[in-house]
Motif scaffolding. Structure first.
Motif, mmCIF file in Angstrom:
data_model
loop_
_atom_site.group_PDB
_atom_site.id
_atom_site.type_symbol
_atom_site.label_atom_id
_atom_site.label_comp_id
_atom_site.label_asym_id
_atom_site.label_seq_id
_atom_site.Cartn_x
_atom_site.Cartn_y
_atom_site.Cartn_z
ATOM 1 N N VAL A 278 35.651 36.866 46.020
ATOM 2 C CA VAL A 278 36.629 37.947 45.904
ATOM 3 C C VAL A 278 37.324 37.829 44.553
ATOM 4 O O VAL A 278 37.710 36.739 44.126
ATOM 5 C CB VAL A 278 37.678 37.876 47.043
ATOM 6 N N ARG B 172 32.907 46.652 47.919
ATOM 7 C CA ARG B 172 32.097 45.537 48.406
ATOM 8 C C ARG B 172 30.632 45.770 48.068
ATOM 9 O O ARG B 172 30.169 46.897 48.010
ATOM 10 C CB ARG B 172 32.242 45.403 49.918
ATOM 11 N N ARG C 233 33.498 41.090 46.684
ATOM 12 C CA ARG C 233 34.499 42.139 46.902
ATOM 13 C C ARG C 233 35.399 42.186 45.672
ATOM 14 O O ARG C 233 35.936 41.173 45.244
ATOM 15 C CB ARG C 233 35.338 41.845 48.146
ATOM 16 N N ASP D 111 38.789 43.753 44.394
ATOM 17 C CA ASP D 111 40.030 44.367 44.854
ATOM 18 C C ASP D 111 40.752 45.048 43.691
ATOM 19 O O ASP D 111 40.519 44.709 42.522
ATOM 20 C CB ASP D 111 40.955 43.301 45.453
#
Length: 193
Positions: free
Chosen positions: A23, A82, A101, A103
């Motif tokens: 992430v 994603r 992922r 963000d």
């Protein structure tokens, strides 16, 4: 800045050891740490990630027991994106997928840019100086650029050329001096503009 660490050739030839998921909220490096013989690594994002993440080159050579950092640039996103990063070694003999992922960046979501209305107006032009003042300004720019010595030498050369043309009284010398005068004038004009 988050780092995606990938170990190559750890337990076997063309072995890939990478996390199951990763992430980030912005650009990141993929660190390819080779524990064995030199290898080629191919990195590829699936369609969803490919819209917001970029690797300049897909194929990367990692030397024997060396580490290579591959920069991944990302676009600003409004909501999480994603997808999968495909890591391939041994010309396709071994493949590993990492769930990635991306963000929204905390800085980009809280910032707003204020635009002043004066930015849309054209810039005001300074009033044009009188003709005599323009000549003084041009000479001032020439002196500020360090052209004083060059201008003095140019004037001495021109004076010597004119004197030579008058003494020799030859058409060829007069043409050469005239050509030198035009070149000198052009150089002065280039220097002051």
């Amino acid at each position: 800045m988050s780092t995606l660490d990938v170990e190559l050739n750890g337990e076997a030839v063309h072995d890939i050891d990478a996390p199951d998921s990763f992430v980030t909220d912005g650009p990141f490096p993929v660190v390819l740490d080779n524990s064995g013989r030199s290898t080629h690594v191919h990195l590829h994002f699936d369609d969803d990630l490919d819209r917001v993440a970029r690797v300049e080159e897909g194929n990367h050579f990692v030397a024997d027991e060396a580490t290579r950092r591959v920069h991944v640039s990302t676009a600003d996103v409004d909501e999480p994106v994603r997808g999968k990063l495909k890591v391939v070694t041994g010309y396709g003999s071994n493949t590993r997928y990492v769930d990635v992922r991306i963000d929204p960046s905390p800085e980009s979501s809280n910032e707003s840019v204020a635009v002043d209305e004066t930015l849309s107006a054209p810039p005001e032009r300074a009033p044009e100086a009188p003709r005599g003042q323009r000549a003084v300004n041009a000479l001032d720019r020439l002196v500020q650029r360090g052209g004083t010595a060059g201008a003095a030498l140019g004037l001495v050369a021109i004076a010597a050329g004119v004197a030579l043309a008058l003494v020799v009284d030859s058409l060829l010398v007069s043409v050469a001096v005239g050509l030198a005068l035009m070149i000198a004038l052009g150089a002065v004009l280039l220097a002051v503009t």
